[in-house]
Enzyme design. Sequence first.
Site, PDB file in Angstrom:
ATOM      1  N   GLY A  51       0.868  -1.229   0.022  1.00  0.00           N
ATOM      2  CA  GLY A  51       0.105   0.168   0.152  1.00  0.00           C
ATOM      3  C   GLY A  51       0.833   1.097   0.073  1.00  0.00           C
ATOM      4  O   GLY A  51       2.044   1.298  -0.698  1.00  0.00           O
ATOM      5  N   GLU A  52       0.504   2.036   0.944  1.00  0.00           N
ATOM      6  CA  GLU A  52       1.383   3.303   0.963  1.00  0.00           C
ATOM      7  C   GLU A  52       2.013   3.647   2.542  1.00  0.00           C
ATOM      8  O   GLU A  52       1.358   3.719   3.226  1.00  0.00           O
ATOM      9  CB  GLU A  52       0.509   4.559   0.726  1.00  0.00           C
ATOM     10  CG  GLU A  52       1.120   5.882   0.659  1.00  0.00           C
ATOM     11  CD  GLU A  52       2.327   5.861  -0.328  1.00  0.00           C
ATOM     12  OE1 GLU A  52       2.112   5.278  -1.499  1.00  0.00           O
ATOM     13  OE2 GLU A  52       3.567   6.226  -0.029  1.00  0.00           O
ATOM     14  N   CYS A  80       6.098  -5.467   0.121  1.00  0.00           N
ATOM     15  CA  CYS A  80       6.144  -4.043  -0.597  1.00  0.00           C
ATOM     16  C   CYS A  80       6.193  -3.015   0.557  1.00  0.00           C
ATOM     17  O   CYS A  80       7.238  -2.684   1.352  1.00  0.00           O
ATOM     18  CB  CYS A  80       5.171  -3.873  -1.575  1.00  0.00           C
ATOM     19  SG  CYS A  80       5.668  -2.595  -2.711  1.00  0.00           S
ATOM     20  N   ARG A 107      12.726   3.459  -1.298  1.00  0.00           N
ATOM     21  CA  ARG A 107      11.246   3.484  -1.736  1.00  0.00           C
ATOM     22  C   ARG A 107      11.213   3.935  -3.275  1.00  0.00           C
ATOM     23  O   ARG A 107      12.237   4.650  -3.843  1.00  0.00           O
ATOM     24  CB  ARG A 107      10.510   4.605  -1.104  1.00  0.00           C
ATOM     25  CG  ARG A 107      10.190   4.109   0.552  1.00  0.00           C
ATOM     26  CD  ARG A 107       9.629   5.108   1.212  1.00  0.00           C
ATOM     27  NE  ARG A 107       7.988   5.310   0.633  1.00  0.00           N
ATOM     28  CZ  ARG A 107       7.196   6.565   0.687  1.00  0.00           C
ATOM     29  NH1 ARG A 107       7.832   7.610   1.174  1.00  0.00           N
ATOM     30  NH2 ARG A 107       6.288   6.268   0.105  1.00  0.00           N
ATOM     31  N   ILE A 135       4.743  -3.646  -7.668  1.00  0.00           N
ATOM     32  CA  ILE A 135       4.053  -2.292  -7.804  1.00  0.00           C
ATOM     33  C   ILE A 135       4.621  -0.987  -7.104  1.00  0.00           C
ATOM     34  O   ILE A 135       4.845  -1.007  -5.901  1.00  0.00           O
ATOM     35  CB  ILE A 135       2.600  -2.222  -7.313  1.00  0.00           C
ATOM     36  CG1 ILE A 135       2.122  -3.532  -8.221  1.00  0.00           C
ATOM     37  CG2 ILE A 135       1.900  -1.190  -7.604  1.00  0.00           C
ATOM     38  CD1 ILE A 135       0.690  -4.242  -7.290  1.00  0.00           C
ATOM     39  N   ARG A 136       4.996   0.113  -7.735  1.00  0.00           N
ATOM     40  CA  ARG A 136       6.143   0.939  -7.149  1.00  0.00           C
ATOM     41  C   ARG A 136       6.702   0.465  -6.157  1.00  0.00           C
ATOM     42  O   ARG A 136       6.894   0.805  -4.967  1.00  0.00           O
ATOM     43  CB  ARG A 136       4.827   2.180  -6.639  1.00  0.00           C
ATOM     44  CG  ARG A 136       4.237   2.809  -7.745  1.00  0.00           C
ATOM     45  CD  ARG A 136       3.542   4.233  -7.217  1.00  0.00           C
ATOM     46  NE  ARG A 136       2.502   3.583  -6.286  1.00  0.00           N
ATOM     47  CZ  ARG A 136       2.628   4.018  -4.880  1.00  0.00           C
ATOM     48  NH1 ARG A 136       3.237   5.010  -4.478  1.00  0.00           N
ATOM     49  NH2 ARG A 136       1.659   3.613  -4.200  1.00  0.00           N
ATOM     50  N   HIS A 171       4.698  -8.559  -4.271  1.00  0.00           N
ATOM     51  CA  HIS A 171       3.199  -8.824  -3.726  1.00  0.00           C
ATOM     52  C   HIS A 171       2.870 -10.240  -4.201  1.00  0.00           C
ATOM     53  O   HIS A 171       2.338 -10.752  -5.044  1.00  0.00           O
ATOM     54  CB  HIS A 171       2.080  -7.941  -4.291  1.00  0.00           C
ATOM     55  CG  HIS A 171       2.103  -6.512  -3.904  1.00  0.00           C
ATOM     56  ND1 HIS A 171       1.455  -5.919  -3.061  1.00  0.00           N
ATOM     57  CD2 HIS A 171       2.937  -5.532  -4.448  1.00  0.00           C
ATOM     58  CE1 HIS A 171       1.652  -4.873  -2.929  1.00  0.00           C
ATOM     59  NE2 HIS A 171       2.463  -4.372  -3.620  1.00  0.00           N
ATOM     60  N   GLU A 173       0.783 -12.077  -2.710  1.00  0.00           N
ATOM     61  CA  GLU A 173      -0.688 -12.224  -2.445  1.00  0.00           C
ATOM     62  C   GLU A 173      -1.420 -12.071  -3.683  1.00  0.00           C
ATOM     63  O   GLU A 173      -2.514 -12.336  -3.773  1.00  0.00           O
ATOM     64  CB  GLU A 173      -1.053 -11.251  -1.217  1.00  0.00           C
ATOM     65  CG  GLU A 173      -1.254  -9.704  -1.400  1.00  0.00           C
ATOM     66  CD  GLU A 173       0.088  -9.101  -1.556  1.00  0.00           C
ATOM     67  OE1 GLU A 173       1.215  -9.791  -1.527  1.00  0.00           O
ATOM     68  OE2 GLU A 173      -0.031  -7.897  -1.584  1.00  0.00           O
TER      69      GLU A 173
HETATM   70  N1  GLN Z   1       5.714   2.858  -3.203  1.00  0.00           N
HETATM   71  C1  GLN Z   1       4.955   2.328  -2.037  1.00  0.00           C
HETATM   72  C2  GLN Z   1       5.680   3.194  -0.794  1.00  0.00           C
HETATM   73  O1  GLN Z   1       6.540   3.727  -0.759  1.00  0.00           O
HETATM   74  C3  GLN Z   1       4.866   1.026  -1.809  1.00  0.00           C
HETATM   75  C4  GLN Z   1       4.230   0.318  -2.832  1.00  0.00           C
HETATM   76  C5  GLN Z   1       3.485  -1.071  -2.614  1.00  0.00           C
HETATM   77  O2  GLN Z   1       3.378  -1.318  -1.436  1.00  0.00           O
HETATM   78  N2  GLN Z   1       3.066  -1.646  -3.706  1.00  0.00           N
HETATM   79  O3  GLN Z   1       4.989   3.064   0.446  1.00  0.00           O
END
Ligand code: GLN
Length: 188
Positions: A51-52, A80, A107, A135-136, A171, A173
């Site tokens: 997530g973030e 992540c 990050r 993902i990012r 990820h 999951e």
């Molecule tokens: N870029 C997100 C962060 O810095 C992590 C991305 C993710 O969990 N898919 O928190």
Amino acid sequence: MTVQTNPIGILALQGDYFEHGRVLKKLGHKFIYVKTPEELIQVESLILPGGESTTMRKLAKQNKLWDRLKKFKGPMLGTCAGIILMAKEITGPSEEGLGLLDVTIARNAYGSQINSFTDMGQYIQKKKNIEMVFIRAPQITRIGERCEVIAEYKGQPVGVQQGNLIGLTFHPEISRNYDLIERFLSLK
Ligand code: GLN
């Protein structure tokens, strides 16, 4: 299947906690979503989802979970954003981690959202190619002595284990391979 007394916790403040719940259900494990300190004490192992990380940290502090997470002693899996939160050191920019996993994590190291991708990487101990969804995603730029690399992508570490802690930059999951989630489920 191992007999479990306490459920597995999934930190459910933000991010893809529901996907982790879906996988645990599929694998036949009891779990609860954790949003409060009262819920945290009911679990013996914990998943920090993707997530973030900035938002999750903020909400964890608001919900009085942050300091309790620092002291959590059971098995933990971070995917992540989860591995970012578990780390001792975060760069890009520098932020506060829980200090549990002795790694430095950068990050968004592959670029922004459009640089997200799915590819095959290696689960080292099983000598197996597995699907990895980035993902990012962050990158692991330093690995402490007590950490063992468990997953690699193009020769770079993307998964580490330190005792009963596992951190993955991708990820599992939302991939079609749950081997590394099962590795976490077997930890004591
Ligand atoms: N870029 C997100 C962060 O810095 C992590 C991305 C993710 O969990 N898919 O928190």
